[in-house]
Design an enzyme around this catalytic site. Structure first.
Site, PDB file in Angstrom:
ATOM      1  N   PHE A  36     -12.027  69.434  -6.471  1.00 17.53           N
ATOM      2  CA  PHE A  36     -11.913  69.834  -7.841  1.00 17.53           C
ATOM      3  C   PHE A  36     -10.773  70.996  -7.990  1.00 17.53           C
ATOM      4  O   PHE A  36     -11.193  71.055  -8.776  1.00 17.53           O
ATOM      5  CB  PHE A  36     -13.199  70.675  -7.691  1.00 17.53           C
ATOM      6  CG  PHE A  36     -12.578  71.986  -7.259  1.00 17.53           C
ATOM      7  CD1 PHE A  36     -12.982  72.870  -6.309  1.00 17.53           C
ATOM      8  CD2 PHE A  36     -12.788  73.008  -8.685  1.00 17.53           C
ATOM      9  CE1 PHE A  36     -12.599  74.113  -5.669  1.00 17.53           C
ATOM     10  CE2 PHE A  36     -12.371  74.537  -8.108  1.00 17.53           C
ATOM     11  CZ  PHE A  36     -12.505  74.872  -7.013  1.00 17.53           C
ATOM     12  N   LYS A  37      -9.940  70.957  -6.554  1.00 17.43           N
ATOM     13  CA  LYS A  37      -8.292  71.523  -6.999  1.00 17.43           C
ATOM     14  C   LYS A  37      -8.152  71.038  -7.883  1.00 17.43           C
ATOM     15  O   LYS A  37      -6.234  71.315  -8.545  1.00 17.43           O
ATOM     16  CB  LYS A  37      -7.903  71.808  -6.261  1.00 17.43           C
ATOM     17  CG  LYS A  37      -8.458  72.083  -4.658  1.00 17.43           C
ATOM     18  CD  LYS A  37      -8.885  73.938  -4.599  1.00 17.43           C
ATOM     19  CE  LYS A  37      -9.208  74.975  -3.190  1.00 17.43           C
ATOM     20  NZ  LYS A  37     -10.421  74.112  -2.954  1.00 17.43           N
ATOM     21  N   ASP A  38      -7.798  69.810  -7.984  1.00 16.11           N
ATOM     22  CA  ASP A  38      -7.170  68.994  -9.247  1.00 16.11           C
ATOM     23  C   ASP A  38      -7.589  69.202 -10.494  1.00 16.11           C
ATOM     24  O   ASP A  38      -6.619  69.707 -11.629  1.00 16.11           O
ATOM     25  CB  ASP A  38      -7.141  67.370  -8.401  1.00 16.11           C
ATOM     26  CG  ASP A  38      -6.940  66.762  -7.792  1.00 16.11           C
ATOM     27  OD1 ASP A  38      -5.904  67.009  -7.244  1.00 16.11           O
ATOM     28  OD2 ASP A  38      -7.546  65.322  -7.436  1.00 16.11           O
ATOM     29  N   LEU A  87      -5.426  72.269 -10.234  1.00 17.41           N
ATOM     30  CA  LEU A  87      -3.419  71.614 -10.495  1.00 17.41           C
ATOM     31  C   LEU A  87      -2.961  70.574 -10.837  1.00 17.41           C
ATOM     32  O   LEU A  87      -1.412  70.671 -11.339  1.00 17.41           O
ATOM     33  CB  LEU A  87      -3.200  71.849  -8.956  1.00 17.41           C
ATOM     34  CG  LEU A  87      -3.485  72.566  -8.194  1.00 17.41           C
ATOM     35  CD1 LEU A  87      -3.889  73.294  -6.617  1.00 17.41           C
ATOM     36  CD2 LEU A  87      -2.332  73.724  -7.983  1.00 17.41           C
TER      37      LEU A  87
END
Ligand SMILES: *Cc1c(COP(=O)(O)O)cnc(C)c1O
Length: 498
Positions: A111-113, A116
């Site tokens: 989920f950091k995508d 980011l």
């Protein structure tokens, strides 16, 4: 009304959104918070018709009020494109009484995508808006996942460079392979002979090194950070809660204004804070269910009102949630003490000096919409197995923590409100733990890539690109250095002579 940002620890300075994004952290060590949470302007009927990108614009324009329409739409278009393997960007999947909001369809399948992939564009746009001529150099220390997601986000973004330091002997083989195969001439990946804390300290020292700053400036560069407390990471995360609600409404799963619950597997408290912001914008969210693994500082906090990090750090099979200081919680503390910066600063001082603080009863009363619980390793595995056996759907370990906590919540409360569970990683990212949960005996002897093939087969899901790539991709980064050499490596990469 435009939104300005100020620190959670002193309210003297007000910044525009672009200034707050560039600066990352306030000078007094506090986090930037919006002076108010803007209300959604479009009705749910209107939002229901929008694509992910259009929803992102509707939400983000309200927080980033100094961005022009063209600037923001351009950032969104560059972020949420073919890097994602589904047009929906964040699809909802129904399984076993809950909707799993899949936030793992980006470049690094976690989920950091979601944030980011857009942060680099927000950052260079912010730099241009503030007449900054220097290229932005992102410095990051990583224990594994954030480094790769930041690399993937910044790779080939004009006007930026990114240097990632990781402990050479402290990340998993797959995590290392993901990083050292990173493409993009503006990327640099460095293994250090030290642990994560030393990498982090080394990075912090570079940020505070005045002489280095001058050398960089003379060469047309300046440092910035992509860490999770930047509001440029928080704001994009609000989007998918609005989107999820709008899609449930559009598909007739909920009636107009019907409340939903949201369950979030939590570490740094960023993702669940974004859900809280979405609720404050007007999305009918009833309960915010905060799920922890055995590092259950947050569960204890919601129970007792005491945040206490003085405890052993436990390594679990949901490593991205192995955190004892949830940095983003400071934004909630600030809020529930009535935006009182002096009071908040006292709590944070107590946290850094004594490792704990106790909130007041009045503050605790404002947490009634939150529910905290946790799951141990056995419970996490059991949940993966149960959901798979009942429905064929395969959860990753982090999502399984959330899912298991959701079962506990249902049992505790008998609340049958429609529920969205944030699914924060693809099971392919944690293949061994996931397969071990499903059948430990059968899969024990298989290699990592054999397990990948097997997972694809039993779950009937295609192997994501991110995994296929690292099977064959050539290693392009092979620098290893001592901790003391970190500044030298950075200067060399930027072509700065001693
Ligand atoms: C980072 C991460 C989390 C925790 O999210 P926070 O915003 O830090 O609470 C949960 N799951 C996965 C897979 C993550 O990478």
């Amino acid at each position: 009304m435009s939104v300005l940002y100020s620190s959670t620890r002193s309210d003297s300075k007000k910044l525009t959104a672009s200034q707050a994004i560039l600066q990352g952290l306030a000078e007094d060590g506090g986090l930037f918070v919006p002076d108010h949470i803007p209300a959604l302007e479009k009705s749910m009927e209107e939002l229901a018709k929008l694509s992910y990108q259009e929803t992102a614009y509707e939400v983000m324009k309200l927080f980033l009020s100094d961005f022009t329409e063209e600037e923001l739409k351009n950032c969104i278009a560059k972020a949420y494109d073919q890097k994602f393997d589904t047009e929906e960007i964040a699809p909802l999947v129904y399984a076993d009484d809950a909707y799993y909001l899949e936030l793992f369809h980006g470049a690094t399948i976690a989920f950091k995508d979601m944030a980011l992939s857009i942060l680099p564009h927000l950052m260079i746009t912010s730099a241009r808006k503030n007449q900054i001529k220097n290229d932005i150099v992102i410095l990051t220390a990583t224990s594994g996942d954030t480094g790769k997601a930041a690399l993937a986000g910044f790779a080939d973004v004009e006007g930026t460079r990114i240097v990632v330091f990781y402990p050479k002997h402290g990340v998993s083989p797959i995590q290392e392979k993901q990083m050292v195969t990173q493409k993009g001439a503006n990327t640099c990946v460095v293994g250090i002979e030290g642990n994560f804390d030393q990498a982090q300290t080394g990075v912090k020292q570079m940020f505070n090194d005045a002489q280095l700053k001058e050398q960089l400036d003379a060469a047309g560069f300046q440092f910035s950070s992509a860490n999770s407390i930047n509001i440029g990471r928080l704001v994009p995360q609000v989007v998918y809660y609005v989107y999820a609600y709008a899609k449930l409404f559009e598909n007739g799963k909920i009636q107009k204004d019907e409340p939903i619950n949201v369950v979030v597997p939590t570490g740094n408290f960023g993702n669940i804070l974004a859900a809280f912001y979405a609720k404050n914008m007007g999305v009918p969210i009833a309960k915010l269910i905060c799920a922890s693994n055995e590092n259950k500082v947050l569960y204890d906090f919601f129970e007792s009102g005491c945040y206490d990090r003085n405890r052993d750090f436990i390594l679990t099979n949901s490593p991205s949630m192995d955190i004892l200081i949830s940095s983003n919680l400071e934004r909630l503390i600030y809020r529930i003490c009535g935006n009182d910066t002096a009071a908040n600063a006292e709590f944070m001082k107590s946290l850094s000096e004594n490792g704990k603080y106790q909130i007041t009863d009045e503050m605790k009363a404002q947490l009634k919409d939150f529910y905290g619980n946790y799951t141990d390793e056995a419970g996490t595995k059991q949940e993966i197995r149960d959901v798979y056996e009942k429905t064929g759907y395969i959860l990753d370990t982090h999502t399984a923590v959330a899912s298991s906590v959701y079962r506990k919540y249902r049992k505790d409360t008998d609340d049958k409100t429609v529920t969205v569970i944030a699914s924060t990683a693809s099971p392919f990212k944690f293949t061994r733990s996931v397969m071990d949960a499903i059948d430990s005996e059968k899969y024990a002897s298989m290699s990592d890539f054999e397990l990948v093939d097997e997972l694809s087969k039993i779950g009937n899901v295609a192997i994501p690109n991110a995994i296929e790539e690292i099977r064959t991709a050539p290693v392009v980064h092979d620098i290893v250095c001592e901790v003391e050499e970190m500044p030298k490596v950075v200067k060399k990469f930027l072509g700065i002579n001693e």
